[in-house]
Scaffold this active site. Structure first.
Site, short mmCIF file in Angstrom:
data_model
loop_
_atom_site.label_atom_id
_atom_site.label_comp_id
_atom_site.label_asym_id
_atom_site.label_seq_id
_atom_site.Cartn_x
_atom_site.Cartn_y
_atom_site.Cartn_z
N LEU A 149 0.84 -1.21 0.00
CA LEU A 149 0.00 0.00 0.00
C LEU A 149 0.86 1.25 0.00
CD1 LEU A 149 -3.04 -0.97 2.29
CD2 LEU A 149 -2.86 -1.07 -0.21
N ASP A 187 5.49 -5.98 2.65
CA ASP A 187 6.51 -5.71 1.63
C ASP A 187 7.02 -7.02 1.04
OD1 ASP A 187 8.96 -4.92 0.35
OD2 ASP A 187 9.03 -3.16 1.66
N ILE A 188 7.18 -7.08 -0.28
CA ILE A 188 7.74 -8.31 -0.88
C ILE A 188 9.17 -8.54 -0.39
CG2 ILE A 188 6.32 -8.39 -2.97
CD1 ILE A 188 8.77 -7.15 -4.47
N THR A 204 7.75 -5.48 -18.16
CA THR A 204 7.37 -4.42 -19.09
C THR A 204 8.16 -4.48 -20.38
OG1 THR A 204 7.54 -2.01 -19.38
CG2 THR A 204 8.96 -2.96 -17.74
N ASP A 205 7.60 -3.92 -21.43
CA ASP A 205 8.33 -3.83 -22.72
C ASP A 205 9.46 -2.79 -22.64
OD1 ASP A 205 6.79 -1.48 -22.66
OD2 ASP A 205 5.94 -1.74 -24.66
N GLU A 206 9.43 -1.94 -21.58
CA GLU A 206 10.41 -0.85 -21.52
C GLU A 206 11.83 -1.37 -21.32
OE1 GLU A 206 9.13 2.61 -19.40
OE2 GLU A 206 7.03 2.10 -19.64
N TYR A 239 13.51 3.31 -13.93
CA TYR A 239 12.42 2.33 -13.83
C TYR A 239 12.71 1.10 -14.68
CZ TYR A 239 8.04 0.03 -15.13
OH TYR A 239 7.08 -0.91 -15.41
N LYS A 241 13.47 -2.84 -13.61
CA LYS A 241 12.65 -3.98 -14.07
C LYS A 241 13.53 -4.98 -14.83
CE LYS A 241 8.81 -4.65 -13.77
NZ LYS A 241 8.00 -5.33 -12.71
N LEU A 261 -0.35 8.93 -18.21
CA LEU A 261 -0.89 9.83 -19.25
C LEU A 261 -2.42 9.79 -19.38
CD1 LEU A 261 -0.29 11.79 -21.65
CD2 LEU A 261 -0.36 9.76 -23.12
N TYR A 318 4.38 15.97 -23.23
CA TYR A 318 5.84 16.12 -23.17
C TYR A 318 6.40 16.28 -24.59
CZ TYR A 318 5.54 13.98 -18.45
OH TYR A 318 5.24 13.68 -17.14
N ASP A 355 10.03 18.24 -22.20
CA ASP A 355 10.08 16.80 -22.40
C ASP A 355 10.69 16.10 -21.20
OD1 ASP A 355 9.70 14.43 -23.70
OD2 ASP A 355 11.03 14.87 -25.39
N GLY A 399 15.62 11.75 -21.29
CA GLY A 399 15.86 10.37 -21.75
C GLY A 399 14.61 9.69 -22.28
P1 NAD Z 1 1.06 0.34 -9.76
O1 NAD Z 1 2.14 1.31 -9.41
O2 NAD Z 1 -0.30 0.83 -10.07
O3 NAD Z 1 0.90 -0.72 -8.56
C1 NAD Z 1 1.98 -1.29 -7.90
C2 NAD Z 1 1.45 -1.97 -6.62
O4 NAD Z 1 2.58 -2.58 -5.96
C3 NAD Z 1 0.85 -0.97 -5.63
O5 NAD Z 1 -0.36 -1.50 -5.12
C4 NAD Z 1 1.90 -0.86 -4.54
O6 NAD Z 1 1.35 -0.58 -3.26
C5 NAD Z 1 2.52 -2.24 -4.59
N1 NAD Z 1 3.90 -2.25 -4.07
C6 NAD Z 1 4.91 -1.37 -4.36
N2 NAD Z 1 6.02 -1.71 -3.70
C7 NAD Z 1 5.73 -2.84 -3.00
C8 NAD Z 1 6.47 -3.69 -2.14
N3 NAD Z 1 7.75 -3.42 -1.87
N4 NAD Z 1 5.88 -4.77 -1.62
C9 NAD Z 1 4.57 -5.04 -1.88
N5 NAD Z 1 3.82 -4.27 -2.67
C10 NAD Z 1 4.39 -3.18 -3.23
O7 NAD Z 1 1.67 -0.53 -10.94
P2 NAD Z 1 0.91 -1.24 -12.16
O8 NAD Z 1 0.78 -0.28 -13.27
O9 NAD Z 1 -0.29 -1.94 -11.66
O10 NAD Z 1 2.03 -2.30 -12.58
C11 NAD Z 1 2.04 -3.61 -12.01
C12 NAD Z 1 3.20 -4.38 -12.61
O11 NAD Z 1 3.07 -4.45 -14.02
C13 NAD Z 1 4.57 -3.72 -12.36
O12 NAD Z 1 5.49 -4.73 -12.09
C14 NAD Z 1 4.89 -3.02 -13.66
O13 NAD Z 1 6.28 -2.93 -13.87
C15 NAD Z 1 4.23 -3.95 -14.65
N6 NAD Z 1 3.79 -3.32 -15.92
C16 NAD Z 1 3.01 -2.19 -15.89
C17 NAD Z 1 2.56 -1.65 -17.09
C18 NAD Z 1 1.67 -0.44 -17.13
O14 NAD Z 1 1.39 0.08 -18.22
N7 NAD Z 1 1.18 0.06 -15.99
C19 NAD Z 1 2.91 -2.25 -18.30
C20 NAD Z 1 3.69 -3.41 -18.28
C21 NAD Z 1 4.11 -3.94 -17.08
P1 TYD Z 2 3.23 7.07 -18.93
O1 TYD Z 2 1.75 6.90 -18.78
O2 TYD Z 2 4.00 7.71 -17.82
O3 TYD Z 2 3.84 5.64 -19.30
P2 TYD Z 2 5.35 5.24 -19.78
O4 TYD Z 2 6.26 6.37 -19.56
O5 TYD Z 2 5.64 4.08 -18.89
O6 TYD Z 2 5.21 4.86 -21.22
O7 TYD Z 2 3.49 7.91 -20.23
C1 TYD Z 2 3.01 7.49 -21.49
C2 TYD Z 2 3.56 8.45 -22.52
O8 TYD Z 2 2.96 9.75 -22.31
C3 TYD Z 2 5.05 8.66 -22.40
O9 TYD Z 2 5.60 8.83 -23.72
C4 TYD Z 2 5.19 9.96 -21.63
C5 TYD Z 2 3.94 10.74 -22.06
N1 TYD Z 2 3.39 11.67 -21.05
C6 TYD Z 2 3.09 12.98 -21.41
O10 TYD Z 2 3.29 13.39 -22.57
N2 TYD Z 2 2.56 13.80 -20.45
C7 TYD Z 2 2.33 13.39 -19.17
O11 TYD Z 2 1.87 14.22 -18.33
C8 TYD Z 2 2.62 12.04 -18.82
C9 TYD Z 2 2.38 11.54 -17.42
C10 TYD Z 2 3.14 11.21 -19.79
#
Ligand code: NAD
Ligand code: TYD
Length: 352
Positions: A33, A57-58, A132-134, A158, A162, A198, A215, A289, A292
């Protein structure tokens, strides 16, 4: 039963909600949380005996060991992470701590538990790591989409954290035989998405009459997937993925950021028009922007389709409409998460 980590966050809570709706198998949900975790996402499960929530915590090995011993899960699905690129630029430390050190501690606790299981349970056990694909870095305009064999070239704290966690998971398979699966997914969107990212940020700001911050030139490309499709892919990989394999997950929906925000504005113009009759597009504002900033992500999800028969159910057009409607219908949820800490973050990232 299964153990899910990070199940109070955006994707994790969608996964837990779908799991509890579709399977009669209990889920233990371990979540620290942080600012991103929100029990309101799970409010509908309050009286569901199949959902056990544990705040923690994990990286707390003693706690994870106790949960594993007590509940004896057949699988662990690891969502827990710090997930926001911009926050990783302002302060990478938490990303190193949770995404790398935390995943390491989790793997250690799971390795001990798995090693002591009876043969049949040991063979059936799975550790699914959600990534993630990142990790693959940034693509030029005409490069082919990321496949599972692309080199890792993470560019932000980030994605680097990952990437490190993916490598640890891979090493635990090769060295200790831990039965792991890894999924690398593109950008998700949908219900319960925290409004620092976004899409939910722009929906929230549009309705609040605030600028929609783009950005740079807004021509950065992301490959968008509706969150429920990501969850169905994870279930499919958990059921039938080959051990030690990596599966890319994506929606074949490459869009430039400016187009995504334009689409959001057009849907809002239709579903919740501004009082003055003007389009929400007038609120689009170009801002400095991201340092990076990766130019383009694109996922080749053909392995997952070919080997496991998975396909997304939503197109970007259907998914984004559902998402905007969800935010319109859930303004109370948005109001709850956009209080104190959230405002501090906006001040830090976007100035006044
Ligand atoms: P999020 O930030 O919305 O949620 C992360 C959750 O993990 C939160 O509930 C937080 O409280 C919990 N958390 C953080 N640190 C913790 C810890 N040390 N121990 C236990 N719980 C902890 O993230 P999300 O967008 O739901 O992403 C979930 C997973 O999917 C992540 O691993 C992220 O890298 C991956 N992912 C996300 C996206 C995306 O577009 N959001 C895309 C691909 C992969
Ligand atoms: P984001 O949702 O932060 O995901 P990620 O960086 O993991 O791809 O951002 C998606 C795209 O939108 C990214 O290219 C950054 C851009 N962005 C903006 O242009 N303005 C914003 O306020 C935010 C949060 C993101």
């Amino acid at each position: 039963m299964i153990l899910v980590t990070g199940g109070a966050g955006f994707i994790g809570s969608n996964f837990v909600l779908d799991w509890c709706a579709g399977a009669d198998e209990p889920v233990v949900n371990l979540d620290k949380l942080t600012y991103a975790g929100n029990l309101a996402n799970l409010a509908s499960l309050r009286d569901d005996p199949n959902h056990v929530f544990v705040q923690g915590d994990i990286g707390d090995v003693a706690l994870v060991r106790r949960l594993l011993a007590e509940h004896r899960p057949r699988a662990v699905v690891n969502f827990a992470a710090e997930s926001h690129v911009d926050r990783s630029i302002h302060g990478p430390e938490d990303f190193i701590q949770t995404n790398i050190v935390g995943t390491f501690h989790l793997l250690e606790a799971v390795r001990d538990y798995w090693g002591a299981l009876p043969d049949a349970e040991k063979a059936a056990f799975r550790f699914l790591h959600v990534s993630t694909d990142e990790v693959y870095g940034s693509l030029a305009k005409d490069d082919p989409a990321f496949s599972e064999t692309n080199r890792y070239e993470p560019n932000s704290p980030y994605s680097a954290s990952k990437a490190a966690s993916d490598h640890l998971v891979r090493a635990y398979h090769h060295t200790y035989g831990l039965p792991v699966l890894t999924t690398n997914c593109s950008n998700n969107y949908g219900p319960y998405h925290f409004p620092e990212k976004l899409i939910p940020l722009c929906i929230h700001n549009a309705l609040a009459g605030k600028p929609l911050p783009i950005y740079g030139d807004g021509q950065q490309i992301r490959d968008w997937l509706f969150v429920k499709d990501h969850c169905s892919a994870i279930r499919r990989v958990l059921d039938a993925g080959r051990l030690g394999e990596v599966y890319n997950v994506g929606g074949w929906n490459e869009k430039a950021n400016l187009d995504v925000v334009g689409t959001l504005c057009a849907i809002l113009d239709e579903l919740s028009p501004r009082a003055d009759g003007q389009s929400y597009k007038t609120q689009i504002t170009f801002v400095t922007d991201r340092p990076g900033h990766d130019r383009r992500y694109a996922i080749d999800a053909s392995k997952l389709e070919r080997e496991l028969g998975w396909k997304p159910a939503e197109t970007f057009e259907t998914g984004i409409r559902k998402t905007v409607q969800w935010y319109l219908d859930n303004q109370e949820w948005v109001a709850n998460v956009t209080s104190g800490n959230y405002r501090e973050w906006l001040g830090k990232q976007y100035g006044a």
